[in-house]
Design a protein around this motif. Structure first.
Motif, PDB file in Angstrom:
ATOM      1  N   SER A 138      -0.430  -5.227   3.540  1.00 24.77           N
ATOM      2  CA  SER A 138       0.376  -5.035   4.888  1.00 24.77           C
ATOM      3  C   SER A 138       2.090  -4.868   4.427  1.00 24.77           C
ATOM      4  CB  SER A 138       0.769  -6.496   5.593  1.00 24.77           C
ATOM      5  OG  SER A 138       2.076  -6.231   6.782  1.00 24.77           O
ATOM      6  N   THR A 139       3.342  -3.949   5.886  1.00 27.12           N
ATOM      7  CA  THR A 139       4.313  -3.895   5.232  1.00 27.12           C
ATOM      8  C   THR A 139       5.280  -5.011   4.951  1.00 27.12           C
ATOM      9  OG1 THR A 139       5.176  -3.677   7.287  1.00 27.12           O
ATOM     10  CG2 THR A 139       4.539  -1.381   6.593  1.00 27.12           C
ATOM     11  N   THR A 142       5.813  -6.013   1.238  1.00 29.64           N
ATOM     12  CA  THR A 142       6.900  -5.267   1.432  1.00 29.64           C
ATOM     13  C   THR A 142       8.236  -6.012   1.133  1.00 29.64           C
ATOM     14  OG1 THR A 142       7.200  -3.882   3.088  1.00 29.64           O
ATOM     15  CG2 THR A 142       5.785  -3.144   0.984  1.00 29.64           C
ATOM     16  N   ARG A 143       8.604  -6.931   2.202  1.00 25.24           N
ATOM     17  CA  ARG A 143       9.895  -7.105   2.574  1.00 25.24           C
ATOM     18  C   ARG A 143       9.802  -8.558   2.985  1.00 25.24           C
ATOM     19  NH1 ARG A 143       8.742  -3.025   6.511  1.00 25.24           N
ATOM     20  NH2 ARG A 143       7.606  -4.649   8.591  1.00 25.24           N
ATOM     21  N   CYS A 152       3.523 -13.565   4.311  1.00 29.40           N
ATOM     22  CA  CYS A 152       4.163 -12.609   3.373  1.00 29.40           C
ATOM     23  C   CYS A 152       4.298 -13.295   2.145  1.00 29.40           C
ATOM     24  CB  CYS A 152       5.789 -12.487   3.368  1.00 29.40           C
ATOM     25  SG  CYS A 152       6.352 -11.633   5.230  1.00 29.40           S
ATOM     26  N   LYS A 159       0.037  -7.533  -3.079  1.00 32.11           N
ATOM     27  CA  LYS A 159       0.624  -6.413  -4.150  1.00 32.11           C
ATOM     28  C   LYS A 159       0.755  -6.381  -5.761  1.00 32.11           C
ATOM     29  CE  LYS A 159       4.524  -3.973  -3.682  1.00 32.11           C
ATOM     30  NZ  LYS A 159       5.986  -3.476  -3.174  1.00 32.11           N
ATOM     31  N   TYR A 180      -0.873  -0.115   2.689  1.00 34.44           N
ATOM     32  CA  TYR A 180       0.881  -0.638   3.379  1.00 34.44           C
ATOM     33  C   TYR A 180       0.550  -0.748   4.584  1.00 34.44           C
ATOM     34  CZ  TYR A 180       1.315  -1.727  -1.843  1.00 34.44           C
ATOM     35  OH  TYR A 180       1.445  -2.539  -2.881  1.00 34.44           O
ATOM     36  N   GLY A 182       1.544  -1.251   8.742  1.00 33.84           N
ATOM     37  CA  GLY A 182       2.424  -1.374   9.479  1.00 33.84           C
ATOM     38  C   GLY A 182       2.039  -2.061  11.042  1.00 33.84           C
ATOM     39  N   LEU A 230       1.720   4.224   2.524  1.00 33.10           N
ATOM     40  CA  LEU A 230       2.317   2.949   3.293  1.00 33.10           C
ATOM     41  C   LEU A 230       2.516   3.830   4.597  1.00 33.10           C
ATOM     42  CD1 LEU A 230       4.690   1.023   3.523  1.00 33.10           C
ATOM     43  CD2 LEU A 230       6.236   2.733   2.716  1.00 33.10           C
ATOM     44  N   GLU A 232       4.097   3.393   8.698  1.00 36.86           N
ATOM     45  CA  GLU A 232       4.128   3.058   9.729  1.00 36.86           C
ATOM     46  C   GLU A 232       4.003   3.458  11.407  1.00 36.86           C
ATOM     47  OE1 GLU A 232       7.996   2.520   7.734  1.00 36.86           O
ATOM     48  OE2 GLU A 232       7.839   0.335   7.435  1.00 36.86           O
TER      49      GLU A 232
END
Length: 236
Positions: A138-139, A142-143, A152, A159, A180, A182, A230, A232
């Protein structure tokens, strides 16, 4: 009996619904045999009827169960070399940071545990050769996101595992791809509509379109490997 009938063999975890189902459907359209893994027995029975027997076999169980992973891989590997493993299974828990309990942590970590178990068993079954592993995360890997702290944390762990696999098999015939995406418009959010409303969910990516983008990069005739995907959604 070789139920794959000489076809390339893929394993897809979380194959019964959402993105996993669309990835399975896309692979079958491309002539692959898919061993689909999911805990949803009712949906697995439906898919066994939807897809031809020489294109799909359903395995029902918890991806984080090591005994289930070992026995299933032994069965699949007995029919031929596994060419592709897509680790897609996972469950979310979206809450305010102070609202999490141990059960939420266990729920989110099942995806990471399953990713590791299925990768290990598939690597052993293939003799660590000629295998592509695609880890769908998932995104969120990454954050950091508000109200997704545990989710997360699990995705960042996935990851880290993915990047470590890449380092371990660099220069070999084992290829590792991190995926990854969104937000996706699926039932993934069915227990979290206080956080992601149904209206908001429907603005997310279409699972079928997303699967096609992933497979376009993942399964092709080019002597190339896309190491990270990635994806989105476009905003209109």
């Amino acid at each position: 009996m070789r139920y794959s009938d000489g076809k390339a063999i893929a394993i897809v975890t979380g194959s019964a619904m959402g993105l996993g189902y669309e990835l399975t459907r896309g692979l079958i359209r491309r002539g692959w045999f898919v061993a689909g893994v999911d805990f949803n027995e009712e949906r697995q029975l439906e898919l066994a009827k939807e897809f031809p027997a020489d294109s799909y076999r359903a395995f029902v169980g918890d991806v984080s169960d090591e005994i289930f992973a070992k026995s299933t891989l032994s069965d699949i590997a007995g029919t031929g070399h596994v060419d592709l493993l897509i680790n897609n299974a996972g469950q979310p828990s979206f809450k305010a940071p102070a609202d999490y309990v141990a059960a939420d942590v266990d729920k989110c970590l099942k995806g990471l545990k399953g990713m590791i178990l299925w990768s290990v068993e598939t690597l052993k079954a293939c003799g660590e050769q000629d295998l592509k592993i695609a880890n769908v995360m998932s995104t969120a890997a990454t954050r950091g996101n508000a109200n997704e702290s545990v989710y997360c944390a699990a995705k960042w762990g996935e990851k880290g595992y993915t990047q470590s696999l890449k380092a371990a098999y660099k220069g070999s015939s084992v290829k590792v791809v991190g995926v990854y995406p969104g937000g996706i418009d699926t039932d993934f959010y069915r227990e979290s509509h206080d956080y992601v409303s149904t209206e908001k969910q429907h603005t997310f990516m279409d699972a079928g379109e997303l699967a096609e983008v992933i497979l376009f990069n993942l399964v092709n005739e080019a002597n190339l490997t896309v190491s990270d995907i990635l994806i989105e959604r476009n905003y209109r």
